[in-house]
Design an enzyme around this catalytic site. Sequence first.
Site, PDB file in Angstrom:
ATOM      1  N   ASP A  84       0.810  -1.222   0.000  1.00  0.00           N
ATOM      2  CA  ASP A  84       0.000   0.000   0.000  1.00  0.00           C
ATOM      3  C   ASP A  84       0.843   1.273   0.000  1.00  0.00           C
ATOM      4  OD1 ASP A  84      -2.536   1.268   0.112  1.00  0.00           O
ATOM      5  OD2 ASP A  84      -2.324   1.575   2.274  1.00  0.00           O
ATOM      6  N   GLU A 136      -4.119   6.777  -7.110  1.00  0.00           N
ATOM      7  CA  GLU A 136      -4.921   7.807  -6.463  1.00  0.00           C
ATOM      8  C   GLU A 136      -4.945   9.071  -7.302  1.00  0.00           C
ATOM      9  OE1 GLU A 136      -4.540  10.555  -2.474  1.00  0.00           O
ATOM     10  OE2 GLU A 136      -4.223   8.402  -2.222  1.00  0.00           O
ATOM     11  N   HIS A 183      -6.882  10.592   5.927  1.00  0.00           N
ATOM     12  CA  HIS A 183      -6.096   9.595   6.644  1.00  0.00           C
ATOM     13  C   HIS A 183      -5.905   9.987   8.111  1.00  0.00           C
ATOM     14  CE1 HIS A 183      -4.676   8.835   2.443  1.00  0.00           C
ATOM     15  NE2 HIS A 183      -4.701   7.584   2.857  1.00  0.00           N
ATOM     16  N   HIS A 211      -9.991   5.747   0.768  1.00  0.00           N
ATOM     17  CA  HIS A 211      -8.912   5.809   1.761  1.00  0.00           C
ATOM     18  C   HIS A 211      -9.388   6.643   2.952  1.00  0.00           C
ATOM     19  CE1 HIS A 211      -5.248   4.817  -1.004  1.00  0.00           C
ATOM     20  NE2 HIS A 211      -6.298   4.062  -1.284  1.00  0.00           N
ATOM     21  N   ASN A 233     -10.356   1.137   2.686  1.00  0.00           N
ATOM     22  CA  ASN A 233      -9.119   0.992   3.451  1.00  0.00           C
ATOM     23  C   ASN A 233      -9.302   1.466   4.885  1.00  0.00           C
ATOM     24  OD1 ASN A 233      -8.113   0.337   0.942  1.00  0.00           O
ATOM     25  ND2 ASN A 233      -6.413   1.790   1.002  1.00  0.00           N
ATOM     26  N   THR A 236      -6.220   3.291  10.865  1.00  0.00           N
ATOM     27  CA  THR A 236      -6.174   3.972  12.155  1.00  0.00           C
ATOM     28  C   THR A 236      -7.143   3.378  13.164  1.00  0.00           C
ATOM     29  OG1 THR A 236      -5.457   6.016  11.090  1.00  0.00           O
ATOM     30  CG2 THR A 236      -6.418   6.217  13.279  1.00  0.00           C
TER      31      THR A 236
END
Length: 308
Positions: A84, A136, A183, A211, A233, A236
Site C-alpha cells: 500500500d 490515487e 487519513h 482511503h 481501506n 487507524t
Amino acid sequence: MPLTPTGEIVAAAATRRHAVAAFNVITLEHAEAIVTGAESAGQAVILQISQNAVAFHHGKLGPITAAAAAVAASAAVPVGLHLDHVTSEALLHEAPAHGYTSVMYDASDKPHTANVAATLAAARFAHEHGMWIEAELGTVAGKDGAPPLPAHAPGARTDPDEAAAYVAATGVDALAVAVGSSHAMTDRTAVLDHQLITALHHAVSVPLVLHGSSGVPDQQLRQAVAAGMVKVNIGTALNVSYTQSIRDFLTGDANRAKPTVDPRKYLTRAREAVTSTVAHFATLLANPPSGGRRSAAGPSGESVTLQC
C-alpha cells in the site's frame, strides 16, 4: 487456503454490490487479528502493508510480508496481500518476488502530468508481473501527519471527467478518490460527498477505493458502498483499538504488587480488540443499504464468483 489475488476479491465484491475491507498490517498481531475478525464475519479480506510499515521494519519488506502471508495461508476465508501507498520504485520492483498480488502506487503528490507518467510506468510493471494496481487521483489528506484539506481546496475532491481520463491514460485497475475522507482520523466525523461518489462510479470503468475510512461513520460508509465504493481501506481504527486496549491494561496493572512484564498478556488483549474492530467493519461493508445504484457487473463487465 492459498492467497487469493486481490483483483479477484475486489471483482467479487463489485459483483455482489458490496465492498471488501482492506486493513493495514503493522505487526504480526495485526495480521492475526485481521484474519480472525474476517473469519468471524465470514468475509474475504485484504491485508495491506504500507511503505511506512516497511520503513518501521527497518526498510525490509521480506519479514513482515512472510509473516502476513503465513497467517493468510491458514485462513478459512479468501485473503489478498496488498502493498500500500508505494512511492518508491525500488519497493514496487521488490513486490512480485515477495508474493504480492497487488500494489497501490501513489504519485498523487506529483503534478498531474508527472502523476500520469509515473503511474503508467508503475502499471506496466505491475501488469508484466501479474499484479493488480491501484492509484490515487485527488488528495486524500492526512498522510504522514498532514492536516486535512479544506473542503473546497484544489485537489480536495476528485473530478469525474479527470478520473475517467486518468484511468484511460494509466491503465490502472482501481482508483482511490478524494470524496471527503482523510487519513489518520481518530474520531469518526468525516462527511462524504455521496453525489460525487455516484458520479465517479458512473464515470470510470474500474472499482473505486475509499482511503481514510477510519474517520467515516458507519452509516456514511454504508451509503458510500451503495453509491459505488468497492474497496475500503481501514488502518487507524485498528490502531486505536490496539493501543487503547494496551493502555487500559497497563493502567490497571500499574498498582499491582508485581506488575506484568510479559508482553503476551497485553498483546492478547490488543489482538482481541482489533479482531472485534475488524469483524465490525467487514460485516458492515458486506451489508450496504438496498436500492443502491451499483451495477452487478465486475469492473470489466464480467460476472465474478468467489466463495467466502
